[in-house]
Design an enzyme around this catalytic site. Structure first.
Site, mmCIF file in Angstrom:
data_model
loop_
_atom_site.group_PDB
_atom_site.id
_atom_site.type_symbol
_atom_site.label_atom_id
_atom_site.label_comp_id
_atom_site.label_asym_id
_atom_site.label_seq_id
_atom_site.Cartn_x
_atom_site.Cartn_y
_atom_site.Cartn_z
ATOM 1 N N ARG A 38 39.804 -52.499 -9.887
ATOM 2 C CA ARG A 38 41.200 -52.462 -9.431
ATOM 3 C C ARG A 38 41.727 -53.890 -9.366
ATOM 4 O O ARG A 38 41.630 -54.568 -8.355
ATOM 5 C CB ARG A 38 41.284 -51.787 -8.058
ATOM 6 C CG ARG A 38 42.699 -51.615 -7.514
ATOM 7 C CD ARG A 38 42.649 -50.920 -6.155
ATOM 8 N NE ARG A 38 43.968 -50.543 -5.676
ATOM 9 C CZ ARG A 38 44.755 -51.305 -4.917
ATOM 10 N NH1 ARG A 38 44.346 -52.518 -4.564
ATOM 11 N NH2 ARG A 38 45.935 -50.868 -4.527
ATOM 12 N N SER A 107 45.155 -40.264 -6.446
ATOM 13 C CA SER A 107 45.280 -40.486 -5.005
ATOM 14 C C SER A 107 46.173 -39.415 -4.394
ATOM 15 O O SER A 107 47.198 -39.050 -4.974
ATOM 16 C CB SER A 107 45.897 -41.861 -4.724
ATOM 17 O OG SER A 107 45.063 -42.891 -5.198
ATOM 18 N N LYS A 136 44.400 -52.376 1.404
ATOM 19 C CA LYS A 136 45.434 -51.927 0.481
ATOM 20 C C LYS A 136 46.787 -51.941 1.185
ATOM 21 O O LYS A 136 46.995 -51.210 2.142
ATOM 22 C CB LYS A 136 45.133 -50.510 -0.023
ATOM 23 C CG LYS A 136 43.927 -50.411 -0.922
ATOM 24 C CD LYS A 136 43.670 -48.980 -1.355
ATOM 25 C CE LYS A 136 44.760 -48.474 -2.268
ATOM 26 N NZ LYS A 136 44.483 -47.111 -2.773
#
Length: 210
Positions: A38, A107, A136
């Site tokens: 990521r 998600s 995040k």
């Protein structure tokens, strides 16, 4: 069949300045069953180079390799699959472009999002944020274990719990219906990445009764 027990997300800026591949090797040495790359800010050329190296490491370890958001990179490095958020490429489009053999993760933070992702062809869900997290910035308000239980009851596909998970609360996430836990800072932010991964993997393994 992918194993989702310990799903470690690799984001270099949260790794304490250590090389990305060092973080990956540590996570795999500690028993990570899946690695997600990521990196939101790296140029495509660097991402491809990094992705190819991680592909080799995960293949050697027998772990699943997922790329976040970047379909082009996932295909270019022959990753096992792609993970997308609610604001990324629409799941039906991603599924069509990936083909039937690749893994698609989506998600989800609500039962509606979870059901829609399942209909759209997702192979697994990243559900959360379960607890508050600083890793995040787009995680939103925590849904808690109750939110996780509701999503577990709504879908049949595997669920990986995300957000604020550590060795002290991971067993509860599994008990609430998750098939595994996804972590960032709990592993790659640790002084000893392999030891942190090993501890979490042991907690999940015990919780799943393996």
């Amino acid at each position: 069949m992918p194993q989702w027990d310990l799903y470690v997300v690799i984001t270099t800026k949260l790794g304490g300045g250590r090389p990305t591949l060092e973080l990956v090797r540590g996570a795999l040495a500690g028993g990570a069953t899946a690695i997600q790359l990521r990196e939101k800010e790296l140029p495509a050329r660097e991402l491809v180079e990094l992705g190819r190296a991680i592909r080799e490491l995960t293949r050697d370890a027998g772990a699943t390799f997922i790329v976040n958001d970047r379909l082009d990179i996932a295909l270019a490095v022959e990753a096992d699959g792609l993970h997308i958020g609610q604001e990324d490429l629409p799941a039906p489009v991603a599924r069509k472009l990936l083909g039937p053999e690749k893994i698609l993760g989506v998600s989800a933070g609500t039962t509606d999002e979870a059901r829609q992702a399942e209909v759209d062809g997702a192979d697994y869900l990243g559900v959360g944020s379960i607890f508050a997290t600083g890793s995040k910035g787009d995680a939103g308000s925590p849904i808690g274990l109750e939110g996780l239980r509701a999503i577990r009851a709504a879908v049949k596909i595997p669920i990986v719990g995300i957000g604020g998970i550590n060795p002290d609360n991971a067993a509860g996430v599994i008990a609430a219906g998750a098939d595994g836990v996804s972590v960032i800072s709990a592993v790659i932010g640790a002084a000893d990445v392999a030891a942190a991964a090993r501890r979490l993997r042991e907690v999940v393994t015990r919780a799943r009764g393996k």
